[in-house]
Scaffold this motif. Structure first.
Motif, PDB file in Angstrom:
ATOM      1  N   ASP A 174      -7.707  -3.078   3.433  1.00  0.00           N
ATOM      2  CA  ASP A 174      -7.195  -1.703   3.477  1.00  0.00           C
ATOM      3  C   ASP A 174      -5.672  -1.690   3.441  1.00  0.00           C
ATOM      4  N   LEU A 175      -5.071  -2.622   4.153  1.00  0.00           N
ATOM      5  CA  LEU A 175      -3.611  -2.737   4.186  1.00  0.00           C
ATOM      6  C   LEU A 175      -3.068  -3.101   2.805  1.00  0.00           C
ATOM      7  N   ASP A 176      -3.685  -4.064   2.160  1.00  0.00           N
ATOM      8  CA  ASP A 176      -3.259  -4.464   0.812  1.00  0.00           C
ATOM      9  C   ASP A 176      -3.383  -3.301  -0.167  1.00  0.00           C
ATOM     10  N   CYS A 177      -4.474  -2.565  -0.077  1.00  0.00           N
ATOM     11  CA  CYS A 177      -4.693  -1.419  -0.959  1.00  0.00           C
ATOM     12  C   CYS A 177      -3.634  -0.343  -0.721  1.00  0.00           C
ATOM     13  N   ALA A 178      -3.321  -0.074   0.526  1.00  0.00           N
ATOM     14  CA  ALA A 178      -2.309   0.936   0.847  1.00  0.00           C
ATOM     15  C   ALA A 178      -0.934   0.523   0.313  1.00  0.00           C
ATOM     16  N   TYR A 179      -0.603  -0.775   0.400  1.00  0.00           N
ATOM     17  CA  TYR A 179       0.669  -1.260  -0.161  1.00  0.00           C
ATOM     18  C   TYR A 179       0.712  -1.064  -1.675  1.00  0.00           C
ATOM     19  N   ILE A 180      -0.371  -1.370  -2.351  1.00  0.00           N
ATOM     20  CA  ILE A 180      -0.422  -1.196  -3.807  1.00  0.00           C
ATOM     21  C   ILE A 180      -0.277   0.276  -4.174  1.00  0.00           C
ATOM     22  N   ASN A 181      -1.011   1.145  -3.476  1.00  0.00           N
ATOM     23  CA  ASN A 181      -0.926   2.578  -3.755  1.00  0.00           C
ATOM     24  C   ASN A 181       0.473   3.104  -3.478  1.00  0.00           C
ATOM     25  N   PHE A 182       1.082   2.663  -2.388  1.00  0.00           N
ATOM     26  CA  PHE A 182       2.439   3.088  -2.056  1.00  0.00           C
ATOM     27  C   PHE A 182       3.427   2.670  -3.146  1.00  0.00           C
ATOM     28  N   ASP A 183       3.283   1.447  -3.625  1.00  0.00           N
ATOM     29  CA  ASP A 183       4.190   0.935  -4.659  1.00  0.00           C
ATOM     30  C   ASP A 183       4.120   1.733  -5.953  1.00  0.00           C
ATOM     31  N   HIS A 184       2.977   2.366  -6.218  1.00  0.00           N
ATOM     32  CA  HIS A 184       2.788   3.083  -7.477  1.00  0.00           C
ATOM     33  C   HIS A 184       2.854   4.600  -7.342  1.00  0.00           C
ATOM     34  N   ALA A 185       3.035   5.096  -6.139  1.00  0.00           N
ATOM     35  CA  ALA A 185       3.068   6.542  -5.917  1.00  0.00           C
ATOM     36  C   ALA A 185       4.401   7.126  -6.359  1.00  0.00           C
ATOM     37  N   LEU A 186       4.321   8.268  -7.009  1.00  0.00           N
ATOM     38  CA  LEU A 186       5.528   8.964  -7.451  1.00  0.00           C
ATOM     39  C   LEU A 186       5.711  10.302  -6.742  1.00  0.00           C
ATOM     40  N   ASP A 187       4.613  10.941  -6.401  1.00  0.00           N
ATOM     41  CA  ASP A 187       4.657  12.237  -5.749  1.00  0.00           C
ATOM     42  C   ASP A 187       5.055  12.067  -4.275  1.00  0.00           C
ATOM     43  N   PRO A 188       6.005  12.864  -3.788  1.00  0.00           N
ATOM     44  CA  PRO A 188       6.438  12.734  -2.393  1.00  0.00           C
ATOM     45  C   PRO A 188       5.306  12.888  -1.375  1.00  0.00           C
ATOM     46  N   ASP A 189       4.354  13.770  -1.651  1.00  0.00           N
ATOM     47  CA  ASP A 189       3.229  13.942  -0.737  1.00  0.00           C
ATOM     48  C   ASP A 189       2.354  12.692  -0.693  1.00  0.00           C
TER      49      ASP A 189
END
Length: 70
Positions: A26-41
């Motif tokens: 879950d932690l690894d997935c959250a890091y990947i999603n964070f790295d690719h997120a563009l929307d501030p929300d």
């Protein structure tokens, strides 16, 4: 041995080793999603997910240390 429930909506029990493994994933997935997120929300959302997973991971590791489990 203690068992940990993954989430209230899922009633499956996991051993502490499985809970740590799942929390790490879950932690690894959250890091990947964070790295690719563009929307501030979404960035805020992933920050909260990261913090939550980090706290759970720390809790599980402390349980292992306290119980003297391998």
């Amino acid at each position: 041995m203690k068992h940990f429930i993954r989430a209230p909506r899922e009633q499956e029990e996991f051993s502490i080793t499985e809970a740590i493994r799942q929390t790490k994933a879950d932690l690894d997935c959250a890091y990947i999603n964070f790295d690719h997120a563009l929307d501030p929300d979404l960035i805020d959302c992933y920050i909260y997910q990261l913090k939550s997973a980090q706290m759970r991971y720390r809790f599980l590791l402390n349980c292992v240390k306290k119980d003297g489990m391998p």
